[in-house]
Structures are given as structure tokens and as C-alpha cells.
Write an enzyme that holds these catalytic residues in place. Structure first.
Site, PDB file in Angstrom:
ATOM      1  N   ARG A 234     -11.800  -0.696  -0.722  1.00  0.00           N
ATOM      2  CA  ARG A 234     -12.628  -1.511   0.766  1.00  0.00           C
ATOM      3  C   ARG A 234     -13.441  -0.893   1.597  1.00  0.00           C
ATOM      4  NH1 ARG A 234      -6.719  -3.630   3.153  1.00  0.00           N
ATOM      5  NH2 ARG A 234      -6.288  -1.919   4.393  1.00  0.00           N
TER       6      ARG A 234
ATOM      7  N   ASN B 157     -11.677  -8.967   7.690  1.00  0.00           N
ATOM      8  CA  ASN B 157     -10.482  -7.955   8.292  1.00  0.00           C
ATOM      9  C   ASN B 157     -10.159  -6.773   9.023  1.00  0.00           C
ATOM     10  OD1 ASN B 157      -7.128  -8.356   7.450  1.00  0.00           O
ATOM     11  ND2 ASN B 157      -7.432  -7.003   6.275  1.00  0.00           N
ATOM     12  N   GLU B 158      -9.518  -6.264  10.015  1.00  0.00           N
ATOM     13  CA  GLU B 158      -9.156  -5.018  10.408  1.00  0.00           C
ATOM     14  C   GLU B 158     -10.750  -3.770  10.442  1.00  0.00           C
ATOM     15  OE1 GLU B 158      -6.078  -3.336   8.504  1.00  0.00           O
ATOM     16  OE2 GLU B 158      -4.581  -3.692   9.468  1.00  0.00           O
TER      17      GLU B 158
ATOM     18  N   GLU C 164      -0.247  -9.752  11.069  1.00  0.00           N
ATOM     19  CA  GLU C 164       0.722  -9.079   9.754  1.00  0.00           C
ATOM     20  C   GLU C 164       1.313  -8.607   9.863  1.00  0.00           C
ATOM     21  OE1 GLU C 164      -2.059  -6.895   6.987  1.00  0.00           O
ATOM     22  OE2 GLU C 164      -3.322  -8.337   6.878  1.00  0.00           O
TER      23      GLU C 164
ATOM     24  N   LYS D 180       0.321  -2.948  -4.911  1.00  0.00           N
ATOM     25  CA  LYS D 180       1.473  -3.144  -5.644  1.00  0.00           C
ATOM     26  C   LYS D 180       2.788  -2.594  -5.550  1.00  0.00           C
ATOM     27  CE  LYS D 180       0.994   0.089  -9.688  1.00  0.00           C
ATOM     28  NZ  LYS D 180      -0.557   0.394  -8.986  1.00  0.00           N
TER      29      LYS D 180
ATOM     30  N   HIS E 151       3.478  -2.302  -2.318  1.00  0.00           N
ATOM     31  CA  HIS E 151       3.736  -3.260  -0.534  1.00  0.00           C
ATOM     32  C   HIS E 151       4.791  -4.342  -1.150  1.00  0.00           C
ATOM     33  CE1 HIS E 151       3.156  -4.818   3.451  1.00  0.00           C
ATOM     34  NE2 HIS E 151       2.460  -3.494   3.544  1.00  0.00           N
TER      35      HIS E 151
HETATM   36  C1  GAL Z   1      -3.221  -4.086   6.551  1.00  0.00           C
HETATM   37  C2  GAL Z   1      -4.808  -4.961   5.815  1.00  0.00           C
HETATM   38  C3  GAL Z   1      -4.100  -5.551   4.577  1.00  0.00           C
HETATM   39  C4  GAL Z   1      -3.077  -4.881   3.731  1.00  0.00           C
HETATM   40  C5  GAL Z   1      -1.289  -4.237   4.881  1.00  0.00           C
HETATM   41  C6  GAL Z   1      -0.758  -3.850   4.128  1.00  0.00           C
HETATM   42  O1  GAL Z   1      -4.060  -2.779   7.736  1.00  0.00           O
HETATM   43  O2  GAL Z   1      -5.069  -6.262   6.672  1.00  0.00           O
HETATM   44  O3  GAL Z   1      -5.139  -5.885   3.912  1.00  0.00           O
HETATM   45  O4  GAL Z   1      -3.651  -3.800   3.583  1.00  0.00           O
HETATM   46  O5  GAL Z   1      -2.705  -3.788   5.978  1.00  0.00           O
HETATM   47  O6  GAL Z   1       0.655  -3.035   5.519  1.00  0.00           O
END
Ligand code: GAL
Length: 655
Positions: free
Chosen positions: A114, A152-153, A305, A354, A356
Site C-alpha cells: 500500500r 491514510n497516514e 486508530e 490477518k 492484527h
Molecule cells: C495503521 C494503519 C492501519 C493499519 C494499522 C495496523 O498504521 O492506518 O491501516 O495498518 O496501522 O496497526
């Protein structure tokens, strides 16, 4: 300008990233049942949906998203709708290799992961704008839409040819003439003088050390290019929905973005936060990121998040023990979050994440993780009306600046042991452990509201920032600075004398003879404590009011800590207890009181509005003195003078 309170409306947002495209439609209905059961009131959709929304160049498939937006609305769940632009579809890289970024070694970052987009690519930007336009037009009036989440980030770098051309344009804007650039970059050194703009490159692989001013400008440029990507999409969605706020999620203390500048462009500031459950200083890292994010937001902010259980990107990925997820969520609320969200709702069965955790893990509804999420959802709903929108007052500001970090973290510096984030953590920790609530601020911000300003390290300081610090002390407030502060100007040019003369006068430093960095693990004795990382050979001016001296060794008898009136300079990093003691004393002198007295170790006390949050980060029960009569919002009971908190226990006490 739309605000977070327009979305929260007296609640705390609770939910997370929802990636329904990974699941069959029957699971969507099951998800909504479980979301409602858990008190979820917000989901973030579309973050990685570009290939689904635009399966072939210019095609659109919104049908599935229409269904989900409607389902969410019917269920009373708001949608944070993301532009999917952080993960372009594979066809884009294949048809338009110019959209792919290149690293400093010239290697292409291919699709298959990504964030494989070049921020400078006109083609990428055109496609990103088009999908954003159509998304915004389609859902502008949808009643489920509460907030826009752009990309995203943002975190990528690009050293490719299109980025090189953009870098040159950026430099022309900054310097106007090649002479000015050559002067700013000090290209007289090693014969690097440029005779034409086309000769300038991003800092690609070189044989030996790179020009530090070039590297610094490349960091500034990268942050600005990514910001252009953000504002371009923001402006599109804002045109369609001026009443809907816009955010993009920051990574915590991420080096790649000047997040002070970015925050000014957002309606809402949001952050992703993943402390390691095994790290004894995990809660302090959380507190630091929360304090920084709140300061960027200048008020309530969103925890966009966090993980419900383990992540999958550390070497060993530990789950959260029972109660820890709740505690850390309440910590975020205590420190100003009005949204407690997760990555992600349902744990994936395929793909890179998967392993996570999700709010609904592989164990499903009966799993401990989901059960704890449910309980938290109910508690947040309970306290939301009294907490949401509440402000946090702080008399102390810690200064942080990305440009100073970038400049100070370069190759060829006096010590690679010195790490800017580690210093920020060390100084923040000293205050956090004393229950002295801190904001963060940029060195050029208005500091007049703070009784004490703390500078762990600002290697680079502009003249405006220096004048700001001087004015702060002149106004009668206190300032404590760590070593290697005020060394360089904005071009990373060392200031005469090795430290700005105005600062040397402020602290009573007559001459800064040499820096004496310490090896890893080495300490230096000072009167009453040991210093780590760094020491300095300083000659004090006669007007210094107080000194703590080095003891023994080469620097024996020379000042380690200097004070002149309200200005303190600390030329080493005192061990944690000593730094805590020093800052507690300076804070007390400056008239700053801790949130609560006699707080036992391991307990965190924070005041938000008129609520007192007590958070037990330990695994043992502990009794906390809290004089007076309080209402415990979580239990509905009355608390008088003291409260016992169990393992990872928390209380929210109201008047
Ligand atoms: C963030 C991201 C998410 C996911 C997450 C996992 O950096 O925005 O999409 O990858 O980490 O911890």
C-alpha cells in the site's frame, strides 16, 4: 468551520475502521448487529477501497458502498468516509509507472502493498482528484456521512524524477535565486555549488555524507508535497459538503510531516496510537502522543486508530491483558479525546494484517476482546455527555518542532546516541510522573498562557523562536532548556559561538567550549545525580544565580546545570529521578501545581473540565487519596476522600 462537536453532539465517538469489502454480505448484517450491541456509533469506511470503487480506469462501482451507507444510517451509525487514495489500484502502477515512488537508491516501490503513490505525480493526483470528486458528489447528501477522512497516514518519500522536478520548483519558490540557494545550502563546502536549477536532485544515494541543508529542505518539501495532496482532496470534499469536517489520521510523532502545519489545515486532528502492551512506559508514550495531538487540535481530538489486542508489526506481538484496552481508552478520553476508535472492526482472515487484532477477533462474539469492547462502549456512552467537549488546562508547554528534529537527526552529528523523540519522552515522562499536565507547542507559538516552558532539545531555532523564548522569560515566566538547543539557524548553519548568543546570555553561559557526548550506558557524575548521553564544557558568566556542577572527570567543577533568574539550562540528560526532581522544583517555583498530591506510583491523575480521571497502570490494587466528596461517573457511587482502584482500574470523578 465545521468542528468535532458537530459530529459528537455530546457523545464520545466509538467505533473503528470497517472494511466490509473483505466480507460477504451476510457478514455485514452480523457486523451491524454486533456494532449496535457494542455501542458503536461511528465507522470509518473506504480507506483501502480504491480498486473496488474504480476497478478499471475511469469505471465506478459505488453500489456496494451505497448499500453499506444505507445500512449504517438505518442502524444509527455515522460514517467517517475515507478517500481511498493511499492505496491505488494495481492498474494504475501498471499503466502509469510515473505514479510509483522511488527510494533514495532509485528502487521503485511497486504495488502489492500500500502507499505506493508518488506525491508529486501529476497522473496520481489527477486520478485521486477524480475519485474524490465522484465520492464527494455521490455521498454529499447522505445522512450517514459525518466526517471526511482523507487518505491514510500520509508518510511516503519519493526521490524519483517527477519528485526531483517538483523539488526544484519548491526550491525556486523558497530561494528565488541560485545564489541564495547556494548560500543557504553552504555549497562552498565540498565544491557543491550549483550552476543551474536542473542540476539539483533529491538527496539520492551518495558516496559519502550528504549535504545536510539539502536533506533538511527535502524533508520540508516532502511534508509540503504530501500536504498539497491532502489539501487538494480536502478542498474537493469541502466544496460538496462545507458543513462536514475533514481530517487525516496522523501517525504518532511521525517524522515525515510537520504536523503543526498540517493541523492548521484540518477541521479535526486525529491520530493513530499503538503503545506496546509490554512496554512499562507504554502509558507514558500514550500520554505524550495524546498531549501532542490535543495541542495540535487546540481542544478535543480523535483517537482514530488503536488496537483492540495485538498488532502484527512488532517482532513479538503481545495481546492486551484484560482491562488494559479499557484503561488506555479512558486515558485518551482523560487527555482530551472525544473519539475512541480502532483499527479495525473485524479482524481479517486474509491479507497482511490477518494476525492484527480487531474489535471482533477471530474468536468472534464470545471472545474476550469483543466482550471488553462491549463493556467499554457502554461506559463511554455513560460518561460521554459529561465528558465530551471538556477542556484540559495546562500551565506547562513542552516545545517541539519537526524542522529542529530533521536538522538535528542528520548524518555527521556529534553523537548518534542522541535521539530527539527519546529526549521528548524523557522530559515529558519527568512531568507526567509528577502529575504535571503538559501541552505541547511550537517554538513560535504564543507562549503567554504558560507559566513554564520546557525545551527538551531544539537544535534549530529561528530568530523569531529565540525572541519568543526571550520574551517569555522577560515576561516573568520560567524556561528550562536541554542541551544542544539554539545551535543552528533555519539553514542549519551553526550560530556563532556554537549556540545563539542571546540564549547564552539568557542562561548565563559565557563560553561554550566543547560538547562532550557520552557513550551508550556511560554516565557522568554531577552534584547529587548522574547525567547521561551528553555533557558540556561551559564557562558560566558572572551573573549566573545557581549552578549544579560536574564532579570528577574532565569537566570536574564546571557547571552542568545553570540558572539565571527564571531561565535554566541543563547540559546533560539527568537520570529519570533527577530530571523529575528538577522539573518538579522548577514547576513549583513557577507556581504550577500537580493535578493531585500524594498520588501513588503507577497511578495517573488528569483533570478534564471539572472531572478528575484516576488511572491505575499497575497490576495491583491501589488506594488513592482524593480529598472531598465526588461522584464516580463509571459506577454511580459516591467517593469520599479516597478510592481503591483494582488492576488497570480507572475512575472518573465528578463534583
Ligand atoms: C495503521 C494503519 C492501519 C493499519 C494499522 C495496523 O498504521 O492506518 O491501516 O495498518 O496501522 O496497526
Amino acid at each position: 468551520m465545521p468542528k468535532l462537536s458537530d459530529v459528537t453532539r455530546g457523545r464520545i465517538l466509538f467505533g473503528g475502521d470497517y472494511n466490509p469489502e473483505q466480507w460477504p454480505e451476510e457478514t455485514w448484517h452480523e457486523d451491524i448487529r454486533l456494532m449496535r450491541d457494542a455501542g458503536v456509533n461511528s465507522v470509518t469506511m473506504g480507506v483501502f477501497s480504491w480498486a473496488k470503487l474504480e476497478p478499471r480506469p475511469g469505471e465506478r462501482d459505488f453500489g456496494w458502498l451505497d448499500t453499506l451507507m444505507d445500512l449504517m444510517h438505518t442502524a444509527g451509525i455515522g460514517v467517517v468516509l475515507a478517500t481511498p487514495t493511499s492505496s491505488p489500484p494495481p492498474w494504475m502502477g501498471r499503466l502509469h509507472p510515473d505514479t510509483l515512488p522511488r527510494d533514495a537508491d532509485g528502487r521503485t516501490e511497486w504495488w502489492g502493498g500500500r502507499q505506493h503513490f508518488s506525491h508529486s505525480s501529476a497522473t496520481y493526483r489527477r486520478y485521486a482528484a477524480a475519485i474524490t470528486e465522484d465520492l464527494a458528489a455521490r455521498y454529499a447528501d447522505h445522512p450517514a456521512l459525518t466526517l471526511w477522512h482523507i487518505n491514510n497516514e500520509y508518510c511516503t518519500f519519493d526521490h524519483g524524477d517527477e519528485a526531483a522536478a517538483a523539488f526544484r520548483r519548491w526550491l525556486r519558490d523558497r530561494y528565488g535565486t541560485l545564489d541564495a540557494l547556494n548560500t543557504a545550502w553552504g555549497t562552498a563546502f565540498w565544491g557543491q555549488g550549483y550552476d543551474c536549477w536542473d542540476g539539483i536532485l533529491p538527496p539520492r544515494r551518495t558516496h559519502y555524507l550528504k549535504n545536510p541543508a539539502q536533506v533538511l529542505d527535502f524533508r520540508r518539501f516532502t511534508s509540503d508535497m504530501l500536504l498539497e495532496c491532502f489539501t487538494a482532496e480536502r478542498d474537493i470534499v469541502a466544496r460538496h459538503t462545507p458543513h462536514i469536517p475533514v481530517t487525516t489520521n496522523f501517525m504518532p510523532l511521525w517524522t515525515g510531516q510537520d504536523a503543526w502545519r498540517w493541523a492548521e489545515e484540518e477541521d479535526i486532528v486525529s491520530v493513530d496510537l499503538y503503545p506496546d502492551p509490554r512496554d512499562p512506559l507504554g502509558p507514558q508514550h500514550g500520554a505524550l502522543v495524546q498531549d501532542l495531538t490535543r495541542s495540535q487540535a487546540r481542544g478535543p481530538w480523535m483517537l482514530m486508530e488503536q488496537a483492540a489486542g495485538p498488532v502484527n508489526w512488532r517482532g513479538v506481538n503481545h495481546p492486551k491483558p484484560r482491562g488494559l484496552g479499557r484503561l488506555w481508552s479512558l486515558q485518551a478520553v482523560a487527555r482530551g479525546a472525544d473519539a475512541v476508535c480502532y483499527f479495525q472492526w473485524r479482524q481479517s482472515r486474509q491479507g497482511a494484517e490477518k494476525f492484527h487484532s480487531g474489535m471482533v477477533g477471530h474468536a468472534g462474539e464470545r471472545g474476550r476482546t469483543y466482550q471488553e469492547i462491549r463493556r467499554l462502549g457502554a461506559e463511554l456512552a455513560l460518561i460521554g455527555p459529561e465528558v465530551a467537549g471538556g477542556r484540559i488546562r495546562s500551565d506547562i508547554a513542552i516545545l517541539h518542532d519537526w524542522h529542529a528534529w530533521w536538522a538535528g537527526a542528520q548524518e555527521g552529528r556529534p553523537s548518534t546516541e542522541v535521539d530527539h523523540p527519546a529526549l521528548l519522552h524523557a522530559w515529558h515522562r519527568a512531568l507526567w510522573e509528577s502529575h504535571l499536565t503538559t501541552d505541547f507547542a511550537h517554538p513560535e507559538h504564543d507562549l503567554s498562557g504558560y507559566k513554564l516552558v520546557v525545551v527538551p532539545q531544539l537544535y534549530l531555532l529561528s530568530d523569531t523562536a529565540i525572541e519568543n523564548l526571550l520574551a517569555h522569560v522577560r515576561g516573568g515566566s520560567a524556561l528550562v532548556c536541554g542541551f544542544m538547543t539554539g545551535v543552528a539557524d533555519e539553514d542549519d548553519r551553526v550560530r556563532p559561538g556554537g549556540m545563539d548568543v542571546r540564549l547564552r546570555e539568557l542562561f548565563g553561559i559565557r563560553t561554550l567550549h566543547e560538547w562532550w557526548p557520552l557513550d551508550a550506558g556511560e554516565t557522568v557524575a554531577c552534584d547529587g545525580f548522574r547525567g547521561t548521553l551528553w555533557s558540556e564544557e561551559i564557562e558560566a558568566a558572572p551573573d549566573v544565580t545557581e549552578t549544579v556542577r560536574y564532579k570528577g572527570g574532565e569537566l570536574d567543577g564546571l557547571p552542568a546545570v545553570l540558572r539565571k533568574g527564571q531561565a535554566w539550562y541543563v547540559s546533560t540528560l539527568p537520570e529519570p529521578e533527577a530530571l523529575r526532581g528538577l522539573l518538579a522544583r522548577v514547576a513549583a517555583d513557577a507556581g504550577v501545581r500537580p493535578v493531585l498530591d500524594n498520588v501513588p506510583p503507577g497511578v495517573e491523575a488528569v483533570r478534564r473540565g471539572d472531572l478528575l480521571f484516576l488511572l491505575n497502570h499497575g497490576r495491583e490494587s491501589v488506594t488513592v487519596e482524593c480529598p472531598g466528596t465526588h461522584r464516580d461517573l463509571l459506577t454511580g457511587t459516591t467517593v469520599m476522600d479516597e478510592i481503591t482502584l483494582g488492576r488497570y482500574g480507572a475512575a472518573v470523578l465528578g463534583p
